[in-house]
Motif scaffolding. Structure first.
Motif, mmCIF file in Angstrom:
data_model
loop_
_atom_site.group_PDB
_atom_site.id
_atom_site.type_symbol
_atom_site.label_atom_id
_atom_site.label_comp_id
_atom_site.label_asym_id
_atom_site.label_seq_id
_atom_site.Cartn_x
_atom_site.Cartn_y
_atom_site.Cartn_z
ATOM 1 N N TRP A 1 0.821 -1.208 0.000
ATOM 2 C CA TRP A 1 0.000 0.000 0.000
ATOM 3 C C TRP A 1 0.858 1.263 0.000
ATOM 4 O O TRP A 1 0.505 2.265 -0.638
ATOM 5 N N ASP A 2 1.984 1.229 0.677
ATOM 6 C CA ASP A 2 2.906 2.373 0.629
ATOM 7 C C ASP A 2 3.412 2.582 -0.793
ATOM 8 O O ASP A 2 3.527 3.722 -1.266
ATOM 9 N N ASN A 3 3.710 1.497 -1.491
ATOM 10 C CA ASN A 3 4.176 1.594 -2.878
ATOM 11 C C ASN A 3 3.083 2.113 -3.814
ATOM 12 O O ASN A 3 3.359 2.852 -4.757
ATOM 13 N N ILE A 4 1.833 1.745 -3.552
ATOM 14 C CA ILE A 4 0.722 2.275 -4.358
ATOM 15 C C ILE A 4 0.592 3.778 -4.122
ATOM 16 O O ILE A 4 0.458 4.549 -5.075
ATOM 17 N N ASP A 5 0.659 4.186 -2.855
ATOM 18 C CA ASP A 5 0.603 5.620 -2.556
ATOM 19 C C ASP A 5 1.716 6.372 -3.284
ATOM 20 O O ASP A 5 1.476 7.426 -3.882
ATOM 21 N N ALA A 6 2.936 5.837 -3.240
ATOM 22 C CA ALA A 6 4.068 6.488 -3.893
ATOM 23 C C ALA A 6 3.858 6.557 -5.401
ATOM 24 O O ALA A 6 4.165 7.571 -6.034
ATOM 25 N N ALA A 7 3.323 5.496 -5.989
ATOM 26 C CA ALA A 7 3.090 5.481 -7.439
ATOM 27 C C ALA A 7 2.069 6.542 -7.832
ATOM 28 O O ALA A 7 2.218 7.207 -8.859
ATOM 29 N N ILE A 8 1.052 6.728 -7.015
ATOM 30 C CA ILE A 8 0.019 7.726 -7.311
ATOM 31 C C ILE A 8 0.563 9.141 -7.114
ATOM 32 O O ILE A 8 0.369 10.012 -7.956
ATOM 33 N N GLU B 1 4.940 8.144 -17.575
ATOM 34 C CA GLU B 1 5.445 8.033 -16.202
ATOM 35 C C GLU B 1 4.446 7.283 -15.312
ATOM 36 O O GLU B 1 4.835 6.457 -14.492
ATOM 37 N N LYS B 2 3.182 7.557 -15.486
ATOM 38 C CA LYS B 2 2.157 6.864 -14.709
ATOM 39 C C LYS B 2 2.121 5.376 -15.065
ATOM 40 O O LYS B 2 2.001 4.521 -14.195
ATOM 41 N N GLU B 3 2.249 5.062 -16.354
ATOM 42 C CA GLU B 3 2.273 3.671 -16.792
ATOM 43 C C GLU B 3 3.482 2.938 -16.218
ATOM 44 O O GLU B 3 3.372 1.795 -15.769
ATOM 45 N N GLU B 4 4.634 3.582 -16.211
ATOM 46 C CA GLU B 4 5.843 2.963 -15.656
ATOM 47 C C GLU B 4 5.684 2.696 -14.157
ATOM 48 O O GLU B 4 6.100 1.659 -13.652
ATOM 49 N N ALA B 5 5.046 3.617 -13.439
ATOM 50 C CA ALA B 5 4.800 3.417 -12.012
ATOM 51 C C ALA B 5 3.900 2.197 -11.783
ATOM 52 O O ALA B 5 4.140 1.393 -10.876
ATOM 53 N N ARG C 1 3.430 -3.909 -10.520
ATOM 54 C CA ARG C 1 3.151 -5.285 -10.980
ATOM 55 C C ARG C 1 4.388 -6.170 -10.889
ATOM 56 O O ARG C 1 4.287 -7.370 -10.679
ATOM 57 N N ARG C 2 5.564 -5.596 -11.065
ATOM 58 C CA ARG C 2 6.811 -6.373 -11.037
ATOM 59 C C ARG C 2 7.255 -6.738 -9.624
ATOM 60 O O ARG C 2 8.192 -7.507 -9.459
ATOM 61 N N GLN C 3 6.591 -6.233 -8.617
ATOM 62 C CA GLN C 3 6.991 -6.538 -7.241
ATOM 63 C C GLN C 3 6.913 -8.032 -6.939
ATOM 64 O O GLN C 3 7.693 -8.551 -6.170
ATOM 65 N N ASN C 4 5.927 -8.696 -7.510
ATOM 66 C CA ASN C 4 5.777 -10.142 -7.345
ATOM 67 C C ASN C 4 5.818 -10.565 -5.871
ATOM 68 O O ASN C 4 6.553 -11.470 -5.499
ATOM 69 N N ILE C 5 5.036 -9.905 -5.030
ATOM 70 C CA ILE C 5 5.052 -10.208 -3.601
ATOM 71 C C ILE C 5 3.907 -11.128 -3.179
ATOM 72 O O ILE C 5 3.881 -11.592 -2.054
ATOM 73 N N PHE C 6 2.983 -11.383 -4.078
ATOM 74 C CA PHE C 6 1.859 -12.257 -3.763
ATOM 75 C C PHE C 6 2.194 -13.702 -4.113
ATOM 76 O O PHE C 6 2.794 -13.966 -5.139
ATOM 77 N N LYS C 7 1.796 -14.622 -3.257
ATOM 78 C CA LYS C 7 1.899 -16.048 -3.567
ATOM 79 C C LYS C 7 0.543 -16.488 -4.131
ATOM 80 O O LYS C 7 -0.486 -16.027 -3.690
ATOM 81 N N THR C 8 0.573 -17.380 -5.098
ATOM 82 C CA THR C 8 -0.668 -17.905 -5.669
ATOM 83 C C THR C 8 -1.146 -19.068 -4.803
ATOM 84 O O THR C 8 -0.344 -19.854 -4.295
ATOM 85 N N LEU C 9 -2.457 -19.166 -4.631
ATOM 86 C CA LEU C 9 -3.013 -20.310 -3.916
ATOM 87 C C LEU C 9 -4.277 -20.793 -4.608
ATOM 88 O O LEU C 9 -4.937 -20.037 -5.318
ATOM 89 N N TRP C 10 -4.562 -22.061 -4.406
ATOM 90 C CA TRP C 10 -5.730 -22.700 -4.993
ATOM 91 C C TRP C 10 -6.436 -23.492 -3.905
ATOM 92 O O TRP C 10 -5.809 -24.068 -3.027
#
Length: 103
Positions: free
Chosen positions: A34-41, A50-54, A59-68
């Protein structure tokens, strides 16, 4: 991707918007996200590029694990750190729809 559950059910992941697929994040990473989203905005710049790059950096953070979740027995399968699957069994032994929105 196909996962064969210990109950013999096959979990199929070949499309988007699956009711038994989700993403997991730790509490510490949640706040960083959420801090990174705030910074991007707030700091992404004025131009569309610039907004697209942010957005792409988020998206490149890849911090979520996938689960099923198995739709037969409720077992959860989570991507492990080394590309393996970690499983957790449901005490109810049934599909609990833990990834569906509350009604």
């Amino acid at each position: 991707m196909k996962i064969k559950c210990s109950c013999e059910n096959i979990i199929i992941d070949q499309t988007d918007y699956l009711k038994n697929k989700g993403y997991l994040i730790s509490d510490t990473q949640w706040f960083d996200f959420w801090d990174n989203i705030d910074a991007a905005i707030e700091k992404s710049g004025e131009s569309k590029k610039e907004k697209e790059e942010a957005c792409m950096q988020l998206r490149r953070q890849n911090i979520f694990k996938t689960l099923w979740e198995c739709t037969n027995c409720g077992k959860l399968y989570i991507d492990g750190i080394y590309g393996d699957l970690i499983s957790y069994s449901s005490d109810t032994k049934k599909y609990n729809e833990v990834l569906n929105k509350k009604k």
